[in-house]
Design an enzyme around this catalytic site. Structure first.
Site, PDB file in Angstrom:
ATOM      1  N   ASP A  49       0.835  -1.205   0.000  1.00  0.00           N
ATOM      2  CA  ASP A  49       0.000   0.000   0.000  1.00  0.00           C
ATOM      3  C   ASP A  49       0.865   1.247   0.000  1.00  0.00           C
ATOM      4  OD1 ASP A  49      -2.748  -0.958   0.102  1.00  0.00           O
ATOM      5  OD2 ASP A  49      -2.166  -1.852   2.012  1.00  0.00           O
ATOM      6  N   ASP A 192     -10.341  -5.206  -0.755  1.00  0.00           N
ATOM      7  CA  ASP A 192      -9.244  -4.569  -0.026  1.00  0.00           C
ATOM      8  C   ASP A 192      -9.763  -3.678   1.092  1.00  0.00           C
ATOM      9  OD1 ASP A 192      -6.821  -3.589   0.766  1.00  0.00           O
ATOM     10  OD2 ASP A 192      -6.487  -2.356  -1.010  1.00  0.00           O
TER      11      ASP A 192
HETATM   12  C1  DX5 Z   1      -6.087   0.820   2.947  1.00  0.00           C
HETATM   13  C2  DX5 Z   1      -5.258  -0.231   2.216  1.00  0.00           C
HETATM   14  C3  DX5 Z   1      -5.575  -1.645   2.599  1.00  0.00           C
HETATM   15  C4  DX5 Z   1      -5.374  -1.937   4.048  1.00  0.00           C
HETATM   16  C5  DX5 Z   1      -5.608  -3.388   4.343  1.00  0.00           C
HETATM   17  O1  DX5 Z   1      -5.667   2.077   2.542  1.00  0.00           O
HETATM   18  O2  DX5 Z   1      -5.431  -0.121   0.827  1.00  0.00           O
HETATM   19  O3  DX5 Z   1      -4.812  -2.523   1.800  1.00  0.00           O
HETATM   20  O4  DX5 Z   1      -4.119  -1.588   4.496  1.00  0.00           O
HETATM   21  O5  DX5 Z   1      -5.473  -3.574   5.716  1.00  0.00           O
HETATM   22  P1  DX5 Z   1      -6.689  -4.175   6.583  1.00  0.00           P
HETATM   23  O6  DX5 Z   1      -6.962  -5.528   6.025  1.00  0.00           O
HETATM   24  O7  DX5 Z   1      -6.168  -4.180   7.964  1.00  0.00           O
HETATM   25  O8  DX5 Z   1      -7.865  -3.265   6.395  1.00  0.00           O
HETATM   26 ZN    ZN Z   2      -4.517  -1.752  -0.538  1.00  0.00          ZN
END
Ligand code: DX5
Ligand code: ZN
Length: 250
Positions: A49, A192
């Site tokens: 990310d 996501d």
């Molecule tokens: C949010 C990101 C996600 C997130 C996923 O900005 O794109 O990929 O980090 O983490 P979790 O699964 O903890 O929501």
């Molecule tokens: Zn992401």
């Protein structure tokens, strides 16, 4: 030219699921070891990310970190660019060894996206388009869908791991899955944000076949069993015909 794994060689099928842990939720002081442990734990890809503090209210890491991480694992890098000017930095992420690069629809238009597609394609990097929870897939993205490998349907607002999944997104995901099938596109849906063992059945039922999980994996002391558990729940949904919109197309 990237010397990394060619995304096209990563076998994506709508009859299986791929688990892509988001290392943003892991121990950021030890990302190299996190990456190799994630591979040992059975993940299919690593979700990266990238946030620029402009498109979303956080700043994470960039191409130099990704390039360094390339030495720690051979897993494909599924890079999610939450940045306002993806075209400007695209080459750097390609050179860093990303296997899939996803850009946000909110910061593209038809001509920018076509240019991004052409660059990614010529470097054999997978092409992803992401949409925020409040965004519908633009018509120009549907027009380019034959080029797209992955549609990231964000189930939280971009910025942070550890948020709760927004349930209303699942309906949109299902509709996109149906549209992809009806139009004969092979793009895979990626879910996501906020996905964990408790909701992944619903997420896979809505058609997601790439499951990003940050907190859902790394908040567990045993990440191998976390990945296994998420995969098993998702596969259960696939086997009972989760979004049959995505069945029979591959
Ligand atoms: C949010 C990101 C996600 C997130 C996923 O900005 O794109 O990929 O980090 O983490 P979790 O699964 O903890 O929501
Ligand atoms: Zn992401």
């Amino acid at each position: 030219m990237s010397s990394s794994i060619n995304f096209k060689a990563v076998s994506i099928s709508n009859d299986r699921v791929m688990i892509a842990p988001s290392i943003l939720a892991a121990d950021l002081a030890n990302l190299c070891s996190v990456a190799s442990k994630t591979e040992e734990a059975g993940a299919d890809m690593i979700h990266l990310d990238v946030i620029d503090g402009h498109f979303a209210p956080n700043i994470t890491f960039g191409p130099d970190t990704i390039k360094a991480l390339r030495r720690c694992t051979s897993l494909p890098f599924d890079t999610h660019l939450m940045i306002s000017e993806p075209l400007k930095y695209l080459e750097r992420f390609i050179k860093a060894g990303c296997d899939i690069i996803t850009v946000h629809a909110e910061v593209c238009n038809e001509s920018i996206f076509k240019e991004i597609c052409a660059i990614l394609k010529s470097n054999q990097v997978g092409i992803g388009i992401a949409i925020n929870p409040d965004t519908e897939l633009p018509s120009w993205a549907i027009d380019s869908m034959h080029e797209i490998d992955l549609v990231n349907v964000m189930s939280v607002y971009p910025g942070f791991s550890g948020q709760r999944l927004i349930p209303s997104v699942l309906e949109k995901m299902s509709m996109i899955g149906i549209m992809l099938r009806e139009k004969g596109f092979s793009a895979t849906i990626e879910a996501d944000g906020g996905v964990d063992i408790n909701n992944v059945y619903d997420v896979a039922s809505a058609g997601a076949r790439i499951i990003v999980a940050g907190n859902g994996v790394y908040s567990n002391s045993d990440i191998a069993s976390a990945i296994k558990g998420i995969r098993e729940r998702a596969m259960l949904a696939v086997s009972v015909g989760g979004n049959d919109g995505r069945r029979g197309s591959g």
